[in-house]
Each structure stands twice: as structure tokens, then as C-alpha cells.
Design a protein around this motif. Structure first.
Motif, PDB file in Angstrom:
ATOM      1  N   ALA A  97       0.832  -1.207   0.000  1.00 22.83           N
ATOM      2  CA  ALA A  97       0.000   0.000   0.000  1.00 22.83           C
ATOM      3  C   ALA A  97       0.866   1.257   0.000  1.00 22.83           C
ATOM      4  O   ALA A  97       1.984   1.262   0.535  1.00 22.83           O
ATOM      5  CB  ALA A  97      -0.924  -0.004   1.203  1.00 22.83           C
ATOM      6  N   ARG A  98       0.333   2.326  -0.587  1.00 27.15           N
ATOM      7  CA  ARG A  98       1.053   3.588  -0.641  1.00 27.15           C
ATOM      8  C   ARG A  98       0.287   4.708   0.052  1.00 27.15           C
ATOM      9  O   ARG A  98       0.613   5.891  -0.105  1.00 27.15           O
ATOM     10  CB  ARG A  98       1.330   3.972  -2.093  1.00 27.15           C
ATOM     11  N   GLY A  99      -0.721   4.336   0.819  1.00 21.85           N
ATOM     12  CA  GLY A  99      -1.521   5.323   1.531  1.00 21.85           C
ATOM     13  C   GLY A  99      -2.812   4.687   2.004  1.00 21.85           C
ATOM     14  O   GLY A  99      -3.072   3.498   1.746  1.00 21.85           O
ATOM     15  N   SER A 149      -5.241   3.022  -0.955  1.00 20.85           N
ATOM     16  CA  SER A 149      -4.751   1.764  -1.533  1.00 20.85           C
ATOM     17  C   SER A 149      -4.682   0.671  -0.483  1.00 20.85           C
ATOM     18  O   SER A 149      -4.919  -0.505  -0.787  1.00 20.85           O
ATOM     19  CB  SER A 149      -3.387   1.973  -2.193  1.00 20.85           C
ATOM     20  N   ARG A 150      -4.402   1.036   0.766  1.00 18.89           N
ATOM     21  CA  ARG A 150      -4.385   0.017   1.830  1.00 18.89           C
ATOM     22  C   ARG A 150      -5.779  -0.570   2.016  1.00 18.89           C
ATOM     23  O   ARG A 150      -5.955  -1.790   2.160  1.00 18.89           O
ATOM     24  CB  ARG A 150      -3.893   0.630   3.141  1.00 18.89           C
ATOM     25  N   ALA A 156      -9.152  11.016  -0.421  1.00 19.95           N
ATOM     26  CA  ALA A 156      -7.948  10.994  -1.249  1.00 19.95           C
ATOM     27  C   ALA A 156      -8.094  11.911  -2.450  1.00 19.95           C
ATOM     28  O   ALA A 156      -7.167  12.650  -2.806  1.00 19.95           O
ATOM     29  CB  ALA A 156      -7.652   9.567  -1.699  1.00 19.95           C
ATOM     30  N   ASP A 184      -0.195  10.814  -8.045  1.00 18.11           N
ATOM     31  CA  ASP A 184      -0.581  10.490  -6.669  1.00 18.11           C
ATOM     32  C   ASP A 184      -0.386   8.995  -6.439  1.00 18.11           C
ATOM     33  O   ASP A 184      -1.098   8.164  -6.993  1.00 18.11           O
ATOM     34  CB  ASP A 184      -2.038  10.888  -6.430  1.00 18.11           C
ATOM     35  N   GLU A 185       0.595   8.638  -5.630  1.00 22.67           N
ATOM     36  CA  GLU A 185       0.947   7.234  -5.424  1.00 22.67           C
ATOM     37  C   GLU A 185      -0.228   6.418  -4.886  1.00 22.67           C
ATOM     38  O   GLU A 185      -0.495   5.303  -5.338  1.00 22.67           O
ATOM     39  CB  GLU A 185       2.142   7.125  -4.460  1.00 22.67           C
ATOM     40  N   ASP A 186      -0.935   6.957  -3.904  1.00 22.49           N
ATOM     41  CA  ASP A 186      -2.025   6.233  -3.263  1.00 22.49           C
ATOM     42  C   ASP A 186      -3.171   5.998  -4.241  1.00 22.49           C
ATOM     43  O   ASP A 186      -3.679   4.871  -4.379  1.00 22.49           O
ATOM     44  CB  ASP A 186      -2.502   7.033  -2.048  1.00 22.49           C
TER      45      ASP A 186
END
Length: 369
Positions: free
Chosen positions: A20-22, A25-26, A58, A68-70
Motif C-alpha cells: 500500500a502507498r496510503g 490503496s491500503r 484521497a 498520486d501514489e495512493d
């Protein structure tokens, strides 16, 4: 009597472990990491309410969705439910309303952001040759620095491996995102798209499927050819490049955009493929490594004509209301892939890795952790 040989069981399918990246995404990864509930009611997913809240939060907080990574990892994971190979329980979750709802919210914001940033030249008339001419003008080579020229002349062995890792996110799925467009088209445009895709899929010969040829390229330099093996290593903009074409392909209302995207993609492939192949040859790599790039030099020189005239031009004539989306799709392809290439080039010119983490270790094959 002929003896019966016991069959060796097929090895258990391995799925990548996505990190996960945030918060968003988690949440997505936590949901799809479990077995799906029997009920497909919107609220039946664990953390469905939390998913809605985190999606809205988000999107509200993001200053640039494409990087945006997430958000991009969450969207990648949601799209992976339709492709397979990444989410172990993806078959069960593919059409769950809570996940589809989150995907649609992200898509709306991603599309709106791109439409606000992407520009193109004045719109031509909905005439086949005029549309093709506009696309060829839009995709004409420019001077100045480019990633392909850097690869041809300067890239180190480590950078070439990085390049393959970055490319693996799309290329091990090559042609699949654009193939969503086939059932969404009719007549001349459909026939042209099928003609292009038949080449991409090796004309019925599994060993010539372009994704399989690229997998051979990865193996030839000691990299993992399993799909998703390097998802954790690539930045959001690399995921955004695949997510963009998947968004266009999966939505029938964006069928003009997926056609424009493919036209721009094919029109800008032949020359970079030649330069990329030359970069690997410069460092002593042989045909098993360069074949993927070499076959695209000739194939895409042909495909660009079909894509510009018979696909995009014909679609614009047959459905003039899609012309703006055709041009938007082409411009979005050039813009997002340009951002992704610029990210890699700027990192290399600054003497750093283009991947998310820079430590290199050996696990039988050289991979980037």
C-alpha cells in the motif's frame, strides 16, 4: 495396454504482494485480499463505508492525480480485478458494487484532471484524411532530449534494466487495454482495430505474442517475467500510463478516446523502438533481448497508417460526435507517456534511480527493491 502416466501438478500460481502507498490503496488491498462475501450488495464488502470515505478524502486532498501514489495504486488494483494475474481473489471481487463505485469515482476525477490539462491543435473536420493528417501532425517527432535517444547513446546497463522494469507494467499486458475497444466499435473502425490487434497477439502464434516476446526480453537480462513482479518498484506515473488506457478501454462512452490513444501510441512507437534496440546492442545484448524492439520498428510503421486512417479517421467519419474524444485520447496518450518518460530521463540525468526505491540486491536475478 498403454500405461498411464501420473500428471505432475501445475505449480501454484504466484501473485505479487502489493504494498500500500496510503490509506486508500491500503483499504482496497485489504478488501480484495480476502475472500469475497456471497452477497454482492453494495454494503456487503468489509470496510465498504470506509472505502467510500477514503476515496472521497484521497481525491479531495490530491493536487495531481496522475502522480498520486495512493490513488494510482488503488486504481491499478481495481483495474487488475478485470485483467487477473495480480489479485488472488480477483474473480470474486471483479464486479462488487462497492469496488466498482470507488473505481468510478476515481475515474471521474482522473478524467476531469486530464481534460483540464491536455490540449491539442485546432479540431479538423470529421473527414478521414483530415483526421489522420491532424494525428500525424500531433505525433510528429520533436527535437531536444528524449528518453529513447538517451537509451541509444548513454544509458548504463543498470538504467536499461530499470527501463525494462518500468515498461513491464504495460508491456506484459501489451494490447489488452486497447482490445477492450473491439466490442465497442462497429464497421470500418472495428475491422481496423482487429487488424492491428491480430499482429499484437502474434497472428495466432503464441511465441510471437508481443507480451510473450517482451517476457523473453526480461528473462534474457535476468529479470522476473511474472506480471506484477515490479509493481512495488515503479512510481505512480508509470501506473497512470496503464490506468489511462484501461479507463478509456473499459468505458464505452470513451471509445473515441481509446481509439485516439492507440493511434498516438502506434504513431510514436517505431522510431523509439529502433533507438531502444540500438541502446541494448550498444552494450552487447543480442537478438533475444532486442527482438521485441526490432519487431516494432517495422510493425508499428504499418500500424500507424492503419490506426490513423482506417481506425481513427474512419471512426470520426462514421461517428462525428466522437471526434473530440479521439483527439483527447491521442493528446492524453502523448501527455501522460511524456510525463512518464520525462520522470525517467530527469532521474537518470540527475544520477539517481527512476524507481521508487534505490537499493539493489540480487535474488538470483538482479531486481530493484
Amino acid at each position: 495396454m498403454e500405461s498411464v502416466r501420473a500428471k505432475t501438478p501445475a505449480p501454484k500460481r504466484q501473485f505479487p504482494s502489493l504494498q500500500a502507498r496510503g490509506p486508500l490503496s491500503r483499504c482496497v488491498l485489504d478488501i480484495v485480499g480476502s475472500a469475497a462475501p456471497r452477497s454482492h450488495e453494495p454494503g456487503s464488502a468489509p470496510a465498504a463505508d470506509e472505502l467510500r470515505r477514503l476515496t472521497a478524502a484521497a481525491l479531495a486532498a490530491s493536487t495531481d492525480i496522475a502522480t498520486d501514489e495512493d490513488i494510482q495504486l488503488a486504481l491499478f488494483a481495481l483495474y487488475s480485478l478485470h485483467y487477473g494475474d495480480v489479485i488472488e481473489h480477483g474473480d470474486d471481487w471483479e464486479w462488487h458494487p462497492a469496488l466498482v463505485g470507488a473505481r468510478l469515482e476515481i475515474e471521474r476525477a482522473f478524467e476531469a484532471s486530464l481534460r483540464a490539462q491536455v490540449t491539442w491543435a485546432p479540431t479538423p473536420a470529421s473527414v478521414q484524411e483530415e483526421v489522420a493528417a491532424a494525428l500525424f501532425t500531433m505525433t510528429s517527432p520533436e527535437g531536444g532530449p528524449s528518453l529513447a535517444r538517451y537509451i541509444a547513446k548513454q544509458a548504463t546497463d543498470e538504467q536499461l534494466r530499470e527501463f525494462l522494469i518500468q515498461r513491464s507494467i504495460y508491456t506484459l499486458k501489451e494490447a489488452d487495454p486497447h482490445s477492450w475497444g473491439i466490442p465497442r466499435l462497429t464497421g470500418r473502425a472495428k475491422a481496423a482495430l482487429v487488424e492491428i490487434q491480430a499482429d499484437e497477439y502474434g497472428q495466432g502464434r503464441p511465441q510471437n505474442v508481443h507480451a510473450a516476446v517482451f517476457a523473453s526480453t526480461l528473462r534474457s537480462v535476468g529479470l522476473d517475467d511474472g506480471y506484477g513482479a515490479y509493481v512495488n518498484d515503479v512510481p505512480a506515473i508509470t501506473l497512470a500510463s496503464l490506468n489511462l488506457m484501461t479507463m478509456f478501454g473499459l468505458n464505452r462512452r470513451l471509445r473515441g478516446a481509446i481509439v485516439g490513444h492507440l493511434a498516438a501510441f502506434e504513431m510514436t512507437s517505431s522510431i523509439p523502438s529502433r533507438l531502444n534496440g540500438n541502446g541494448f546492442r550498444r552494450l552487447g545484448y543480442g537478438e533475444e533481448t532486442t527482438r521485441y524492439f526490432d519487431i516494432h520498428v517495422e510493425a508499428d510503421a504499418i500500424h500507424e497508417q492503419i490506426a490513423g486512417r482506417d481506425l481513427a479517421g474512419a471512426l470520426a467519419e462514421d461517428e462525428p460526435e466522437l471526434l473530440d474524444d479521439i483527439l483527447f485520447g491521442a493528446a492524453a496518450c502523448l501527455t501522460v507517456d511524456g510525463w512518464a518518460g520525462q520522470h525517467i530521463l530527469e532521474a537518470w540525468e540527475a544520477g539517481r534511480s527512476s524507481l521508487r526505491l534505490r537499493d539493489v540486491e540480487s535474488r538470483g536475478a538482479e531486481v530493484l527493491q
